[in-house]
Design a protein around this motif. Structure first.
Motif: not given
Length: 335
Positions: A170-182, A184-191
């Motif tokens: 559960x913690x792995x998933x939440x951390x991964x979701x936040x990390x991947x969205x960071x 995506x944000x840097x590459x101007x991708x939709x979260x």
């Protein structure tokens, strides 16, 4: 501190460069033929190789590691699922193994991210190139997210030490979701929405996943080859860091002496490598990640146990618990 791996990438002859270019083209062609699914972060898709999922460039690197990495018996490999605590365990092991070389007050970790000091084989070192790792002195410390079943054969044959850090899914998933969205944000991708990411995670379609197969590979190896594979849990490391760090140090062949313990060296290393200390350092607030695409600060979010409780619905909890129970049934493993 100068790059400790700079001598691994010497200038090559034109013929050597051409041969390496041919080699990577072969890897690219192979990877292009593998099954694909939509990606999470910087990549458009991830591909499946030997039952695990990779970004295409990471998959090419895995092929290169399998073909070219030559392990030594003195090597120490720090293996993790993504977002399971690699930044922390790398810092702890680097500080422990090199403690006679670097004083705490002037330590490399104060000016360099742990991923720079203990690079990933398939993400950093084997990145469209074949490094000459024979130039490195022993003991060599490397990180990897590669599944146990896909490790290069030399790691198994050499008898090198592998430390695997596991974390609650559960913690792995939440951390991964936040990390991947960071990313995506840097590459101007939709979260990526949490439910879309959750669906992919549950289906095992995640970087270096499925999560459960990755964990079980190292868990069973630790039971079959306890002298070579140590399985530790993130939650136990957080709950009793002194005991767990001494356990890891003993396993890799660098036990703390009674004199070192009396002098408080174990506590000093734990303070140096604490989330609070590392995340406050300038290098980890503004420095660029050695793997590119984002800054070092992306590796430091909360580092807490149980943060998933702030994101999971009762339905999500029930579903993930059921998958974990089914996957780990008969393996005597609780996370």
């Amino acid at each position: 501190m100068t790059d400790p791996f700079r001598n691994c990438f010497v200038t090559k002859t034109k013929e050597e460069e051409e041969n390496e270019s041919i080699l990577w083209q072969r890897y690219q062609n192979l990877v292009s033929s593998f099954p694909k699914e939509q990606g999470w972060g910087f990549e458009n898709y991830i591909c499946n190789y030997q039952s695990f999922w990779y970004a295409d460039k990471h998959c090419q690197a895995v092929l290169a590691v399998q073909d070219h990495f030559k392990a030594r018996s003195s090597d120490i490999i720090l293996a993790t699922n993504p977002k399971a605590g690699a930044t922390w365990i790398k810092a702890l092991l680097f500080a422990t193994v090199t403690r006679s070389k670097y004083p705490i007050y002037n330590h490399p970790l104060l000016s360099q991210n742990s991923h720079f000091l203990v690079p990933f084989l398939e993400i950093g070192l084997y990145n469209n190139r074949i490094p000459d790792l024979e130039t490195l002195p022993s003991p060599r410390l490397f990180g990897t997210h590669i599944s146990y079943t896909s490790l290069p054969q030399s790691m198994i044959d050499s008898g090198c030490r592998i430390v695997y850090l596991c974390r609650n899914p559960k913690d792995v998933f939440v951390s991964m979701w936040h990390f991947k969205n960071k990313m995506r944000e840097r590459l101007s991708k939709i979260p990526l929405s949490i439910m879309e990411a959750f669906e992919r995670f549950c289906n095992g379609v995640t970087h270096f996943g499925p999560f459960w197969d990755h964990v079980l590979g190292y868990w069973t190896a630790s039971l079959e080859r306890p002298q070579n594979v140590l399985f530790i849990k993130y939650e136990e490391l957080k709950a009793d860091p002194v005991v767990q760090l001494k356990r890891v140090a003993q396993f890799v062949g660098y036990p703390f002496t009674s004199e070192e313990e009396k002098e408080g060296l174990v506590d000093e290393i734990l303070r140096l490598c604490s989330f609070e200390n590392l995340s406050s350092l300038e290098v980890n607030k503004t420095g660029e990640a050695p793997m590119g695409k984002f800054k070092n600060e992306a590796f430091f979010r909360k580092g807490k146990v149980g943060d998933w409780d702030n994101y999971f619905t009762s339905e999500m909890i029930e579903r993930l618990d059921k998958i974990t129970e089914q996957k780990f049934h008969g393996y005597d493993l609780k996370l």
